[in-house]
Write a protein that holds these residues in place. Structure first.
Motif, PDB file in Angstrom:
ATOM      1  N   GLU A 243       0.850  -1.185   0.000  1.00 26.64           N
ATOM      2  CA  GLU A 243       0.000   0.000   0.000  1.00 26.64           C
ATOM      3  C   GLU A 243       0.886   1.235   0.000  1.00 26.64           C
ATOM      4  O   GLU A 243       1.830   1.331   0.787  1.00 26.64           O
ATOM      5  CB  GLU A 243      -0.865  -0.045   1.263  1.00 26.64           C
ATOM      6  CG  GLU A 243      -1.719   1.158   1.485  1.00 26.64           C
ATOM      7  CD  GLU A 243      -2.268   1.196   2.925  1.00 26.64           C
ATOM      8  OE1 GLU A 243      -3.145   2.024   3.180  1.00 26.64           O
ATOM      9  OE2 GLU A 243      -1.779   0.415   3.786  1.00 26.64           O
ATOM     10  N   PHE A 244       0.581   2.148  -0.891  1.00 27.86           N
ATOM     11  CA  PHE A 244       1.354   3.397  -0.929  1.00 27.86           C
ATOM     12  C   PHE A 244       0.700   4.409  -0.002  1.00 27.86           C
ATOM     13  O   PHE A 244      -0.510   4.596  -0.022  1.00 27.86           O
ATOM     14  CB  PHE A 244       1.381   3.964  -2.351  1.00 27.86           C
ATOM     15  CG  PHE A 244       2.162   3.110  -3.311  1.00 27.86           C
ATOM     16  CD1 PHE A 244       3.540   3.084  -3.273  1.00 27.86           C
ATOM     17  CD2 PHE A 244       1.503   2.327  -4.257  1.00 27.86           C
ATOM     18  CE1 PHE A 244       4.267   2.305  -4.153  1.00 27.86           C
ATOM     19  CE2 PHE A 244       2.220   1.546  -5.147  1.00 27.86           C
ATOM     20  CZ  PHE A 244       3.607   1.538  -5.096  1.00 27.86           C
ATOM     21  N   THR A 245       1.550   5.085   0.813  1.00 24.36           N
ATOM     22  CA  THR A 245       0.984   6.076   1.727  1.00 24.36           C
ATOM     23  C   THR A 245       1.465   7.489   1.398  1.00 24.36           C
ATOM     24  O   THR A 245       1.016   8.448   2.007  1.00 24.36           O
ATOM     25  CB  THR A 245       1.353   5.742   3.182  1.00 24.36           C
ATOM     26  OG1 THR A 245       2.781   5.732   3.285  1.00 24.36           O
ATOM     27  CG2 THR A 245       0.802   4.380   3.580  1.00 24.36           C
ATOM     28  N   GLY A 246       2.418   7.606   0.447  1.00 21.61           N
ATOM     29  CA  GLY A 246       2.882   8.936   0.065  1.00 21.61           C
ATOM     30  C   GLY A 246       3.216   8.956  -1.414  1.00 21.61           C
ATOM     31  O   GLY A 246       3.485   7.899  -2.011  1.00 21.61           O
ATOM     32  N   GLU A 247       3.221  10.118  -2.009  1.00 17.57           N
ATOM     33  CA  GLU A 247       3.496  10.217  -3.442  1.00 17.57           C
ATOM     34  C   GLU A 247       4.933   9.807  -3.755  1.00 17.57           C
ATOM     35  O   GLU A 247       5.816   9.900  -2.910  1.00 17.57           O
ATOM     36  CB  GLU A 247       3.262  11.656  -3.919  1.00 17.57           C
ATOM     37  CG  GLU A 247       1.799  12.037  -3.896  1.00 17.57           C
ATOM     38  CD  GLU A 247       1.543  13.375  -4.585  1.00 17.57           C
ATOM     39  OE1 GLU A 247       2.364  13.776  -5.433  1.00 17.57           O
ATOM     40  OE2 GLU A 247       0.517  13.997  -4.272  1.00 17.57           O
ATOM     41  N   GLY A 248       5.153   9.390  -4.989  1.00 16.75           N
ATOM     42  CA  GLY A 248       6.505   9.080  -5.444  1.00 16.75           C
ATOM     43  C   GLY A 248       7.023   7.737  -4.973  1.00 16.75           C
ATOM     44  O   GLY A 248       8.200   7.438  -5.139  1.00 16.75           O
ATOM     45  N   GLY A 249       6.172   6.943  -4.380  1.00 13.61           N
ATOM     46  CA  GLY A 249       6.614   5.626  -3.907  1.00 13.61           C
ATOM     47  C   GLY A 249       6.733   4.637  -5.052  1.00 13.61           C
ATOM     48  O   GLY A 249       6.152   4.819  -6.123  1.00 13.61           O
ATOM     49  N   GLU A 250       7.535   3.599  -4.796  1.00 14.64           N
ATOM     50  CA  GLU A 250       7.754   2.617  -5.843  1.00 14.64           C
ATOM     51  C   GLU A 250       7.857   1.224  -5.227  1.00 14.64           C
ATOM     52  O   GLU A 250       8.518   1.037  -4.211  1.00 14.64           O
ATOM     53  CB  GLU A 250       9.068   2.959  -6.563  1.00 14.64           C
ATOM     54  CG  GLU A 250       9.215   2.273  -7.897  1.00 14.64           C
ATOM     55  CD  GLU A 250      10.521   2.679  -8.593  1.00 14.64           C
ATOM     56  OE1 GLU A 250      10.959   3.839  -8.450  1.00 14.64           O
ATOM     57  OE2 GLU A 250      11.093   1.807  -9.263  1.00 14.64           O
ATOM     58  N   VAL A 251       7.199   0.265  -5.845  1.00 15.79           N
ATOM     59  CA  VAL A 251       7.366  -1.110  -5.389  1.00 15.79           C
ATOM     60  C   VAL A 251       7.675  -2.007  -6.581  1.00 15.79           C
ATOM     61  O   VAL A 251       7.082  -1.870  -7.651  1.00 15.79           O
ATOM     62  CB  VAL A 251       6.127  -1.627  -4.618  1.00 15.79           C
ATOM     63  CG1 VAL A 251       4.890  -1.737  -5.509  1.00 15.79           C
ATOM     64  CG2 VAL A 251       6.423  -2.984  -3.979  1.00 15.79           C
ATOM     65  N   GLU A 252       8.669  -2.863  -6.360  1.00 19.58           N
ATOM     66  CA  GLU A 252       9.013  -3.846  -7.373  1.00 19.58           C
ATOM     67  C   GLU A 252       8.826  -5.207  -6.715  1.00 19.58           C
ATOM     68  O   GLU A 252       9.481  -5.516  -5.719  1.00 19.58           O
ATOM     69  CB  GLU A 252      10.474  -3.642  -7.792  1.00 19.58           C
ATOM     70  CG  GLU A 252      10.912  -4.531  -8.924  1.00 19.58           C
ATOM     71  CD  GLU A 252      12.399  -4.341  -9.243  1.00 19.58           C
ATOM     72  OE1 GLU A 252      13.021  -3.378  -8.743  1.00 19.58           O
ATOM     73  OE2 GLU A 252      12.930  -5.187  -9.981  1.00 19.58           O
ATOM     74  N   MET A 253       7.910  -5.984  -7.221  1.00 13.92           N
ATOM     75  CA  MET A 253       7.638  -7.286  -6.612  1.00 13.92           C
ATOM     76  C   MET A 253       8.072  -8.375  -7.575  1.00 13.92           C
ATOM     77  O   MET A 253       7.590  -8.451  -8.702  1.00 13.92           O
ATOM     78  CB  MET A 253       6.159  -7.408  -6.264  1.00 13.92           C
ATOM     79  CG  MET A 253       5.710  -6.283  -5.335  1.00 13.92           C
ATOM     80  SD  MET A 253       3.949  -6.264  -5.021  1.00 13.92           S
ATOM     81  CE  MET A 253       3.907  -7.142  -3.476  1.00 13.92           C
ATOM     82  N   VAL A 254       9.010  -9.175  -7.094  1.00  8.08           N
ATOM     83  CA  VAL A 254       9.601 -10.199  -7.937  1.00  8.08           C
ATOM     84  C   VAL A 254       9.361 -11.549  -7.276  1.00  8.08           C
ATOM     85  O   VAL A 254       9.527 -11.684  -6.068  1.00  8.08           O
ATOM     86  CB  VAL A 254      11.123  -9.958  -8.087  1.00  8.08           C
ATOM     87  CG1 VAL A 254      11.773 -11.070  -8.883  1.00  8.08           C
ATOM     88  CG2 VAL A 254      11.390  -8.606  -8.730  1.00  8.08           C
TER      89      VAL A 254
END
Ligand SMILES: Nc1ncnc2c1ncn2[C@@H]1O[C@H](COP(=O)(O)OP(=O)(O)O)[C@@H](O)[C@H]1O
Ligand SMILES: [Mg+2]
Lengths: 423, 256
Positions: A243-254
């Motif tokens: 879950e993103f809680t702030g702008e500009g976040g990034e998640v890479e799920m591998v």
């Protein structure tokens, strides 16, 4: 792969064999109800024991998971649990064992299914791993769960919180080996500007049953690389939520998995784009061999109305090496705003490509070597994406070991382990 | 000096409707250093011949023999045939994702020679061969055939022919789809291999164009699964003018 045959991709929602991209504003149908409406709760009363017909359990062997649906789980690591928990931390990293009333716990999302809620209610002590603000440890921090033979008969619960404070950068590897019947929660808190890699390796021996609810919150300009590797165990079901809680976040799920005969490996992901201008990339690849090998990949991505400028792409590929294996793959994208940068998904399940085998063999390469090359090739790019050298090396070795099993079937040679024993 | 001998070869292919007979008695003998052109209309069975020689599992040999210096080729597995010295440049080379060209070439060379090539000389040899075929060195790190253009795939096939040094090479429409520049580069590669290794070549083609660059010793006209006529290079010139019409018309009632 040039010619992939669709095998068991769920056509109700998946588009098999080929990527496609959603134009901004186009919402895909979600027949089983929106992910936004799925009930989440910390209360056992709210989420009953499943029958197996529920959307989130419809692919799962619920009978084999039954022991983990009960409230009465002992805490992994406690006397009599049969599970040993060891932490080897980088010098900069702080490790604590805390009671369940610790205020830092339970802040990354809420349980969304029965095992999630029983895990939350069962543990008495949790392991908290904190990477202090601006710390950038060079060493990997490792948390190990080792189950002994007795642990299978003692269903247990574990709770781990990995916290990367503001602008910290670190790698945390959570390992699982031996035998256990374990229901686990991994909370991941990536504070503003932090870069955290969390790797969870399910390297269980036969007989292990493991459910794990990963819940991540990703702050402003923070980045999480979340890696799941599943090789062993009878039943492994990992459900990572981000879950993103702030702008500009990034998640890479591998994710990388390799299922053998009668193994059930399930990975259900949920990426919640609740704020603007965040990016998510999901890449899961799996190989299957042997009768009764079953893998499930479900990738839910929700782009909420507020999440303008979202950029998301998810991909799942499965390589079926022998007959009798089954791969289910269900990507699901819900888009509630027209103002997005990009959103797409791809899902393909293919048989081992005999034309590739012919091409390599026509160059003199023996069949077993040719098969190895193709399977290694299938995983190669993904392994490079992990970016943690020690994990990559282990992975390559594990893939080789898995391949050894199928090669012995093909060549008709005895299992190498049996041969060694005989000598 | 080696001999590849094809005798009365009959081949059928598995289709959904059951086996379909394609080759109906092919006779052909090639010895080292010779170049045989096989020319024929689309669908006449040229690729089937090539695939059957290489041992593609889809193609069933129903009768006939293939021997290489007396050894029974048909009893060999696909990889054994390659190690015995047969090479097939495919009409449609297959993509192998995640396997780099460099790794592929080294693995294949090791398998064919039965020992790993010397590191230093091998690197040089590959580099030079790639240069000759105008293949950018960056291709070493790319996945085999993945994202290659048609011409790049064909040059990559000839690169292998040069590096693996087979006794016999079957080139299945290596010329198709190439522009003149690429055709010249590929032909030079084949001619280099002929000079350096005395390889016997079975040059399968639909057009006469490539025969201006690679001189055949023999020309065989392939129609309806067998050789309808054979001759020297002059036969190719006649085909250039007359096309295949004469053979195709005659092929229909040929069930004598
Ligand atoms: N794998 C296959 N399945 C079905 N039919 C095939 C297959 N391969 C070849 N054929 C048929 O066999 C005939 C000869 O094909 P091919 O050998 O490719 O001819 P050529 O290379 O001369 O164009 C054609 O009619 C073609 O449709
Ligand atoms: Mg052809």
């Amino acid at each position: 792969m040039t010619a992939t045959t669709d095998l068991t991709t769920d056509h109700s929602r998946a588009v098999a064999d080929g990527a496609h991209t959603h134009s901004p504003g186009a919402a895909s149908a979600a027949p089983q109800g929106s992910r936004a409406e799925r009930l989440t709760s910390f209360s056992l009363d709210d989420i009953p024991v499943p029958t197996g017909r529920e959307e989130e359990w419809r692919f799962s062997p619920v009978a084999r998971i039954q022991p983990l649906f009960d409230g009465g789980l002992v805490t992994a690591g406690a006397d009599g649990s049969g599970v040993r928990v060891t932490v080897e931390a980088a010098p900069e990293v702080k490790v604590e064992t805390v009671g369940r009333d610790d205020a830092r716990l339970g802040r990354a999302g809420k349980p969304g299914d029965r095992t999630g809620v029983t895990a939350w209610n069962a543990f008495t002590e949790a392991t908290v791993v904190t990477v202090p603000a601006e710390a950038t440890p060079a060493d990997v921090t490792s948390v190990r769960f080792d189950g002994d033979q007795g642990a299978a008969a003692v269903p247990s619960a574990a709770h781990v919180l990995v916290k990367a404070e503001r602008h910290a950068e670190a790698v945390v590897v959570i390992d699982h080996a031996g035998v256990a019947t374990l229901n686990q929660t991994v909370e991941i808190d990536v504070a503003d500007g932090a870069h955290l890699t969390v790797v969870s390796v399910q390297d269980w021996a036969d007989g292990a049953v493991h459910t794990s609810s990963h819940r991540a919150r990703i702050g402003r300009d923070a980045k999480l690389k979340h890696v799941v590797v599943t090789f062993g165990g009878d039943v492994v079901r990992v459900t990572p939520d981000a879950e993103f809680t702030g702008e500009g976040g990034e998640v890479e799920m591998v994710g990388l998995y390799f299922a053998d005969s009668d193994q059930h490996q399930e990975h259900r992901l949920f990426v919640d784009h609740a704020v603007p201008r965040c990016k998510s990339r999901v890449t899961y690849k799996g190989a299957l061999q042997g009768s009764g090998a079953h893998t499930v990949w479900v990738g839910d991505v929700l782009i909420q109305a507020e999440a303008e400028g979202t950029d998301t792409y998810e991909l799942n590929r499965n390589l079926v090496l022998t007959d009798g294996a089954r791969a289910d793959s269900v990507p699901n994208l819900e888009i509630e705003t027209g103002e997005i940068d990009g959103a797409g998904h791809a899902s393909a399940t293919g048989r081992f490509d005999d034309e590739q085998l012919f091409y390599l063999m026509a160059r003199g390469i023996p069949e077993t070597d040719a098969r190895r090359l193709v399977v290694r090739g299938f995983f190669a790019e993904l392994i490079q994406e992990i970016g943690v050298a020690s994990v990559e090396e282990r992975l390559i070795a594990s893939i080789e070991a898995e391949l050894e099993k199928s090669m012995s079937v093909i060549t008709g040679e005895a299992d190498p382990a049996t041969e060694t024993d005989a000598e | 000096m080696s001999t590849l001998e094809i005798r009365d070869l009959h081949v059928s292919v598995e289709t959904k409707e059951g086996p379909k007979q394609i080759l109906r008695g092919v006779d052909l003998t090639i010895t080292s250093g010779q170049t045989h052109a096989i020319m024929g209309p689309n669908g006449s069975g040229k690729s089937t011949l090539a695939s059957a020689l290489a041992g593609h599992p889809k193609y069933q040999v129903t009768s006939g023999t293939v021997t290489l210096d007396g050894e029974d080729v048909l009893a060999m597995t696909v990889d054994e045939r390659a190690r015995a010295g047969l090479f097939l440049a495919m009409q449609y080379p297959v993509e192998v994702p995640g396997v780099s060209v460099a790794n592929f070439l080294r693995t294949a060379k090791t398998a064919i020679d039965g020992e790993a090539p010397k590191l230093r000389t091998w690197g040089k040899e590959v580099k030079e061969a790639m240069g000759n075929l105008r293949i950018d060195s960056a291709f070493s790190e790319r996945s085999v055939n993945e994202g290659f253009s048609g011409g790049e795939k064909k040059r990559h096939e000839i690169l292998q022919m040069e590096l693996f040094k087979p006794h016999f090479a079957i080139l299945d429409e290596t010329d198709s789809g190439l522009d003149v520049d690429a055709l010249r580069i590929v032909s030079e590669g084949v001619n280099r291999a002929k000079e350096n290794t005395d390889v016997g070549v079975l040059l399968i083609t639909h057009y006469t164009r490539i025969l201006r660059y690679i001189k055949p010793d023999f020309v065989h006209v392939f129609v309806d699964g067998r050789i309808a006529e054979e001759g020297g290079p002059e036969l190719a010139e006649r085909l250039e003018e007359e096309g295949y019409d004469k053979y195709v018309g005659a092929a229909a009632p040929a069930s004598v």
